[in-house]
Scaffold this motif. Structure first.
Motif, mmCIF file in Angstrom:
data_model
loop_
_atom_site.group_PDB
_atom_site.id
_atom_site.type_symbol
_atom_site.label_atom_id
_atom_site.label_comp_id
_atom_site.label_asym_id
_atom_site.label_seq_id
_atom_site.Cartn_x
_atom_site.Cartn_y
_atom_site.Cartn_z
ATOM 1 N N LYS A 1 -0.558 35.532 -5.375
ATOM 2 C CA LYS A 1 -0.452 36.152 -6.697
ATOM 3 C C LYS A 1 -1.369 35.492 -7.726
ATOM 4 N N ASN A 2 -1.482 34.183 -7.661
ATOM 5 C CA ASN A 2 -2.216 33.434 -8.695
ATOM 6 C C ASN A 2 -3.713 33.324 -8.429
ATOM 7 N N TYR A 3 -4.134 33.374 -7.151
ATOM 8 C CA TYR A 3 -5.540 33.113 -6.848
ATOM 9 C C TYR A 3 -6.213 34.231 -6.041
ATOM 10 N N TRP A 4 -5.582 34.667 -4.958
ATOM 11 C CA TRP A 4 -6.211 35.705 -4.132
ATOM 12 C C TRP A 4 -6.315 37.032 -4.888
ATOM 13 N N LEU A 5 -5.214 37.469 -5.489
ATOM 14 C CA LEU A 5 -5.197 38.781 -6.149
ATOM 15 C C LEU A 5 -6.137 38.870 -7.349
ATOM 16 N N PRO A 6 -6.149 37.883 -8.275
ATOM 17 C CA PRO A 6 -7.083 37.988 -9.401
ATOM 18 C C PRO A 6 -8.555 38.034 -8.967
ATOM 19 N N PHE B 1 -14.809 28.125 -2.934
ATOM 20 C CA PHE B 1 -15.640 27.278 -3.780
ATOM 21 C C PHE B 1 -15.444 27.645 -5.254
ATOM 22 N N TYR B 2 -15.224 28.922 -5.531
ATOM 23 C CA TYR B 2 -14.915 29.386 -6.895
ATOM 24 C C TYR B 2 -13.616 28.735 -7.386
ATOM 25 N N LEU B 3 -12.595 28.685 -6.519
ATOM 26 C CA LEU B 3 -11.337 28.047 -6.907
ATOM 27 C C LEU B 3 -11.547 26.568 -7.241
ATOM 28 N N TYR B 4 -12.408 25.929 -6.460
ATOM 29 C CA TYR B 4 -12.641 24.490 -6.636
ATOM 30 C C TYR B 4 -13.475 24.210 -7.885
ATOM 31 N N ARG B 5 -14.582 24.940 -8.064
ATOM 32 C CA ARG B 5 -15.507 24.626 -9.153
ATOM 33 C C ARG B 5 -15.165 25.353 -10.450
ATOM 34 N N GLU B 6 -14.954 26.676 -10.364
ATOM 35 C CA GLU B 6 -14.747 27.444 -11.591
ATOM 36 C C GLU B 6 -13.310 27.331 -12.111
ATOM 37 N N LYS B 7 -12.330 27.359 -11.204
ATOM 38 C CA LYS B 7 -10.935 27.260 -11.623
ATOM 39 C C LYS B 7 -10.489 25.811 -11.773
ATOM 40 N N GLY B 8 -11.267 24.876 -11.201
ATOM 41 C CA GLY B 8 -10.955 23.461 -11.358
ATOM 42 C C GLY B 8 -9.749 23.001 -10.556
ATOM 43 N N LEU B 9 -9.435 23.696 -9.452
ATOM 44 C CA LEU B 9 -8.297 23.286 -8.631
ATOM 45 C C LEU B 9 -8.658 22.048 -7.809
ATOM 46 N N LYS B 10 -7.676 21.239 -7.521
ATOM 47 C CA LYS B 10 -7.888 20.077 -6.674
ATOM 48 C C LYS B 10 -8.098 20.529 -5.231
#
Length: 471
Positions: free
Chosen positions: A190-195, A216-225
């Motif tokens: 819900k929080n990452y795949w769908l958006p 890589f978008y989650l890591y760099r752009e969203k700033g996730l660990k």
């Protein structure tokens, strides 16, 4: 200031980064799925003119199709309103516009040889037509088209604890799966795949390249660990492998996707002097201090403390039986790794536990030791002991800022217990005490509750804590 610029990712694909003309901040960064700079520039220009598409682009769609202009007409509604006569007339007009011979005409017979098998492509599926005279123009939709799987719908339902066929089969084969885990997986969808992918992306539209860009978008752009990104990878990996193993897809798009460096901060532990200060402290709540003692003396996890019942306390042998853990989502369940074990405990602490348990208005052999005043038939939530520890640390001079910097949490008590025991005895005893056992160690220690082994653990425990408390 340029409205956008291109950058290359680690795989050589160009990404379009769009810039706010007032602030200069990058507002959107999206992969073009192209390694050709000129092509990527044309895609970015088209996005700048017509808007960046939501979700992800399908890198397997030909570039010319991505840039095809649209009239804005709702063709589905238009076709639905046509009469049979109008449809025939529209058909001949379209054939004339596209310079394609209409079926049944003399030109079509000359261009297309009769009675010959041909392949007609429709929506990435091929249909064999046996008679050109009858099916020379065939807008055929394969039955497989109706079976295409929407990515995010599938992932969310795959992790539905009550409805997922995978989960039902997994549990039926003797494996363990908790509702808490599946809810966490659904939250990732819900929080990452769908958006990112949107509601209308299909499984057959993604591949390793697309997924690498996503993670890589989650890591760099969203700033996730890195650890959180790895959980998002786990969420998709098991679901895609299930489709592949059951021959619903011909290739597993998650195969070869690399995991990220977890970048986790090392777990901090309190010092021996801080533990002594906490043991001598007048805590604001007896429950807080008892939970702390079980964490320090026995290395119990917070869920295992909540899962303790009266029947788990053996006052004659001075032993506690660790048989269950409590989860706010799943209720009473097996301890982590199904690690059922018996541990020696000082008689005075056992008596404190019994006194607490007897105050329960629904007291019985099956009632919880750490019972909740709000719902006596249930235990305290794990967060209750965490709050108590943080309050006590502040009382002995460890500020919230220091605690966070040192990464001291309730689980740190378990690490402290393992550390001080390891300094004073062999690792086999520590592993039996803490429940950190491999399969071979489990076999080796299957009789660890024998009188000799239990007495060894008891002696080590008494000597260790006597040394610390009297220092």
């Amino acid at each position: 200031m340029s409205p956008f610029y291109l950058t290359k990712n680690e795989h050589g694909y160009y990404r379009a980064c769009f810039v706010n003309q007032q602030t200069g901040a990058v507002t959107v960064a999206k992969s073009t799925h192209s390694k050709n700079k000129a092509e990527a520039m044309m895609i970015a220009t088209e996005w700048y003119k017509n808007g960046v598409p939501k979700g992800t682009t399908n890198s397997r769609t030909p570039f010319i199709q991505n840039l095809a202009p649209s009239s804005g007409l709702n063709l589905s509604n238009l076709v639905a309103r046509l009469t049979d006569e109008d449809a025939k007339q529209l058909y001949f007009l379209l054939c004339e516009k596209l310079n394609v011979p209409a079926a049944g005409t003399e030109t079509a017979r000359q261009v297309l040889p009769p009675k010959k098998d041909i392949l007609i492509k429709s929506h990435n599926n091929f249909h064999m037509a046996d008679d050109v005279n009858k099916t020379s123009v065939c807008l055929h939709t394969s039955s497989k088209e109706n079976q295409r799987i929407k990515l995010c719908d599938y992932l969310y339902n795959f992790w539905d604890f009550d409805k997922s066929e995978f989960i039902q089969r997994y549990i039926a084969h003797g494996n363990n799966m908790t509702k808490g885990h599946t809810k966490n997986m659904q939250s990732l969808v819900k929080n990452y795949w769908l958006p990112y992918f949107g509601e209308d992306t299909y499984v057959d539209e993604i591949d390793k390249v697309v997924l690498d860009d996503f993670f890589f978008y989650l890591y760099r752009e969203k700033g996730l660990k890195g650890g959180t990104v790895n959980k998002a990878i786990n969420c998709g990996s098991r679901a895609m492998r299930y489709l592949f193993d059951n021959r619903k897809i011909t290739e597993n798009p998650m195969a070869g996707v690399e995991r990220f460096n977890p970048n986790q901060l090392d777990r901090g532990i309190p010092t021996e002097s801080e533990v002594r200060a906490l043991l001598n402290l007048e805590w604001s709540n007896v429950v807080y201090k008892l939970a702390f003692k079980l964490g320090i003396f026995c290395g119990l996890r917070a869920g295992e403390i909540s899962g303790l019942r009266v029947c788990d306390l053996d006052l004659e042998a001075d032993i506690i039986h660790i048989r269950h853990s409590w989860s706010d989502t799943d209720g009473l369940k097996c301890p982590k790794n199904s690690d059922v074990r018996d541990l020696p405990l000082d008689h005075s602490i056992l008596m404190e536990l019994i006194v607490l348990a007897r105050q329960n208005p629904v007291f019985s052999d099956m009632s919880f030791v750490f019972w909740s005043p709000i719902k006596p038939e249930q235990p305290y939530w794990r967060s209750y002991y965490i709050d108590g520890l943080y309050e006590a640390l502040e009382m002995i001079g460890v500020s919230e800022e220091q605690r966070k910097e040192r990464n001291i949490v309730f689980h740190s008590l378990r690490h402290f217990c393992a550390t001080v025991l390891a300094q004073r005895t062999d690792m086999k005893t520590v592993q039996a005490f803490m429940g950190h056992r491999t399969e071979s160690m489990s076999r080796h220690y299957s009789d660890h509750d024998s009188q000799e082994k239990m007495e060894n653990m008891r002696n080590i425990s008494i000597l260790t804590w006597k040394e610390i408390c009297s220092a």
